[in-house]
Design a protein around this motif. Structure first.
Motif, mmCIF file in Angstrom:
data_model
loop_
_atom_site.group_PDB
_atom_site.id
_atom_site.type_symbol
_atom_site.label_atom_id
_atom_site.label_comp_id
_atom_site.label_asym_id
_atom_site.label_seq_id
_atom_site.Cartn_x
_atom_site.Cartn_y
_atom_site.Cartn_z
ATOM 1 N N GLU A 207 0.803 -1.225 0.000
ATOM 2 C CA GLU A 207 0.000 0.000 0.000
ATOM 3 C C GLU A 207 0.834 1.272 0.000
ATOM 4 O O GLU A 207 0.335 2.353 -0.323
ATOM 5 N N THR A 208 2.110 1.172 0.379
ATOM 6 C CA THR A 208 2.946 2.371 0.473
ATOM 7 C C THR A 208 4.177 2.323 -0.415
ATOM 8 O O THR A 208 4.808 3.362 -0.656
ATOM 9 N N GLY A 209 4.540 1.124 -0.888
ATOM 10 C CA GLY A 209 5.776 0.998 -1.648
ATOM 11 C C GLY A 209 6.999 0.971 -0.767
ATOM 12 O O GLY A 209 8.136 0.998 -1.260
ATOM 13 N N ARG A 210 6.796 0.919 0.551
ATOM 14 C CA ARG A 210 7.894 0.933 1.510
ATOM 15 C C ARG A 210 8.005 -0.405 2.238
ATOM 16 O O ARG A 210 7.006 -0.923 2.725
ATOM 17 N N ASP A 211 9.206 -0.924 2.306
ATOM 18 C CA ASP A 211 9.451 -2.095 3.131
ATOM 19 C C ASP A 211 9.583 -1.633 4.575
ATOM 20 O O ASP A 211 10.413 -0.778 4.889
ATOM 21 N N ARG A 212 8.758 -2.178 5.454
ATOM 22 C CA ARG A 212 8.729 -1.699 6.835
ATOM 23 C C ARG A 212 10.097 -1.802 7.513
ATOM 24 O O ARG A 212 10.557 -0.847 8.158
ATOM 25 N N GLN A 213 10.753 -2.932 7.374
ATOM 26 C CA GLN A 213 12.021 -3.136 8.073
ATOM 27 C C GLN A 213 13.138 -2.296 7.472
ATOM 28 O O GLN A 213 13.907 -1.664 8.200
ATOM 29 N N LYS A 214 13.232 -2.254 6.145
ATOM 30 C CA LYS A 214 14.287 -1.476 5.505
ATOM 31 C C LYS A 214 14.129 0.012 5.749
ATOM 32 O O LYS A 214 15.117 0.755 5.764
ATOM 33 N N SER A 215 12.898 0.466 5.939
ATOM 34 C CA SER A 215 12.658 1.893 6.180
ATOM 35 C C SER A 215 12.632 2.218 7.672
ATOM 36 O O SER A 215 12.269 3.313 8.067
ATOM 37 N N HIS A 216 13.020 1.237 8.504
ATOM 38 C CA HIS A 216 13.100 1.428 9.958
ATOM 39 C C HIS A 216 11.761 1.903 10.522
ATOM 40 O O HIS A 216 11.672 2.923 11.198
ATOM 41 N N SER A 217 10.717 1.149 10.224
ATOM 42 C CA SER A 217 9.373 1.528 10.665
ATOM 43 C C SER A 217 8.772 0.465 11.578
ATOM 44 O O SER A 217 9.042 -0.727 11.418
ATOM 45 N N TRP A 218 7.933 0.937 12.494
ATOM 46 C CA TRP A 218 7.075 0.054 13.281
ATOM 47 C C TRP A 218 5.648 0.341 12.872
ATOM 48 O O TRP A 218 5.244 1.504 12.806
#
Length: 309
Positions: A207-218
Motif C-alpha cells: 500500500e505504500t511501496g515501503r518495506d517496513r524493516q528497511k525503512s526502519h518503521s514500526w
C-alpha cells in the motif's frame, strides 16, 4: 604521419576523460544510495504515487484463522454491521460524542485508552480492544476499567513479536494474558499468529511501496486496528483521527496532546512529524498510514469525524 598520431592521441585522451567522469559519477551515485539505505529518510506517500501501487482487497485478504486464543477453544468470529473506532487522540475531547458511540453496534478502542471519566466524549462501551504488547501490563493491571466495563462478550486482540505474546514463546506476557483469559470466562483474548503478522507487513509494503524493516518503521496499533476493523465491520466511523495533511497546513495552530488521557503528554503534530521523518531507530509512520486510510475510506465505507474529513 605525426599529425595522424596526434589526432588519435587526442581522441584517446578525450575518451579517457569521459570514462573517468562517468566512473566518478557512478561512484558518487552508489555512495549516495548506500548512505540513504543506512539513514533512510522516510517521506510520506502522496496520492499521485499511490496510483502506481497495488491496492489490496482487504475483504479477501481478511481471515479469521489468523487469530489464536489464549485459553480454551474459542474462535475469532466477531462481525458487526456498524462500528465506532475511537482513537486515543485529544481531538475527541469536547466532541460530546459519547452517546452516539455507545449506540453503535460495536465499539473498538486501542491499547489502554480509558473510558472512565471521559464518557461524555468517548462513551463507556467497548466491544473490541486492540492492544500492543507494550501496553499489556497497563491494561491487565486495571481490570475494573478495561475488563469489567466491556460488553457482555468482549474481545481483546493482542499483537506483538511472537516471542513475547506467542504461544511458542510462552513468556511473561503470554502467561499473564492466559491467566486473565481464565479468570474472565466471558472475555475472549486472541493473539495475531506470526504468519498473519508478516501479512500486515506485506500489506504495508503493497500500500505504500515501503518495506517496513528497511525503512526502519514500526506499524502502529492504529494500523492493526484499522485493518482488523475492515475485516469485521461493514461500516466504520472513526472518532478523533486527523487527516494526513493536518500537521502541515497550520504551523501555528494550537497544540494538542497526543493522547486525550495524558494532558501533559507530547504534542500530537510534533510526534507525527518527528516519527515520519526520523532517520535513525524504528518509528511509526503515522502520516503515511493515514494517507492509506484516506484511500481506503470509500472502498470500505469508512467515515471520519471530530474532525470531519
Amino acid at each position: 604521419m605525426g599529425l595522424r598520431l596526434s589526432g588519435k592521441q587526442g581522441q584517446q585522451s578525450h575518451r579517457m576523460v569521459i570514462f573517468v567522469a562517468i566512473f566518478i559519477l557512478m561512484t558518487l551515485l552508489f555512495l549516495y544510495g548506500s548512505n540513504n539505505g543506512n539513514n533512510d529518510v522516510f517521506t510520506p506517500i502522496h496520492v499521485a504515487v499511490n496510483n502506481f501501487l497495488k491496492t489490496t482487497d482487504l475483504k479477501k485478504w481478511a481471515g479469521k484463522d489468523g487469530y489464536v486464543t489464549f485459553h480454551g477453544n474459542k474462535n475469532m468470529t466477531l462481525h458487526c454491521n456498524s462500528c465506532a473506532l475511537v482513537t486515543s487522540s485529544s481531538h475527541v475531547l469536547g466532541s460530546q460524542a459519547g452517546e452516539e458511540i455507545d449506540r453503535t453496534e460495536c465499539v473498538i478502542r486501542m491499547n489502554d485508552a480509558p473510558t472512565l471519566g471521559y464518557e461524555t466524549d468517548v462513551g463507556s462501551r467497548t466491544t473490541l480492544r486492540v492492544v500492543a504488547h507494550s501496553s499489556v501490563f497497563r491494561v491487565v493491571r486495571r481490570p475494573a476499567e478495561f475488563l469489567h466495563r466491556m460488553d457482555n462478550n468482549p474481545v481483546i486482540i493482542f499483537w506483538g513479536p511472537p516471542n513475547k505474546i506467542g504461544k511458542e514463546g510462552k513468556g511473561t506476557l503470554y502467561r499473564l494474558i492466559q491467566r486473565v483469559s481464565m479468570t474472565y470466562s466471558n472475555l475472549s483474548c486472541f493473539s495475531i499468529i506470526p504468519s498473519k503478522m508478516r501479512r500486515f507487513d506485506s500489506l504495508f509494503h503493497k500500500e505504500t511501496g515501503r518495506d517496513r524493516q528497511k525503512s526502519h518503521s514500526w506499524l502502529s496499533t492504529g494500523w492493526f486496528t484499522m485493518v482488523i476493523a475492515v475485516e469485521i465491520c461493514d461500516n466504520i466511523k472513526v472518532y478523533g483521527m486527523v487527516p494526513p495533511n493536518h500537521c502541515g497546513k497550520k504551523p501555528g495552530s494550537k497544540k494538542i496532546p497526543y493522547h486525550y488521557y495524558k494532558p501533559r503528554g507530547p504534542d500530537e503534530c510534533v510526534t507525527y512529524i518527528q516519527s515520519e521523518s526520523a532517520r535513525r531507530g524504528n518509528h511509526h509512520r503515522f502520516i503515511t498510514e493515514k494517507q492509506v486510510f484516506s484511500r481506503w475510506a470509500k472502498q470500505y465505507n469508512i467515515t471520519f469525524t471530530h474532525p470531519n474529513w
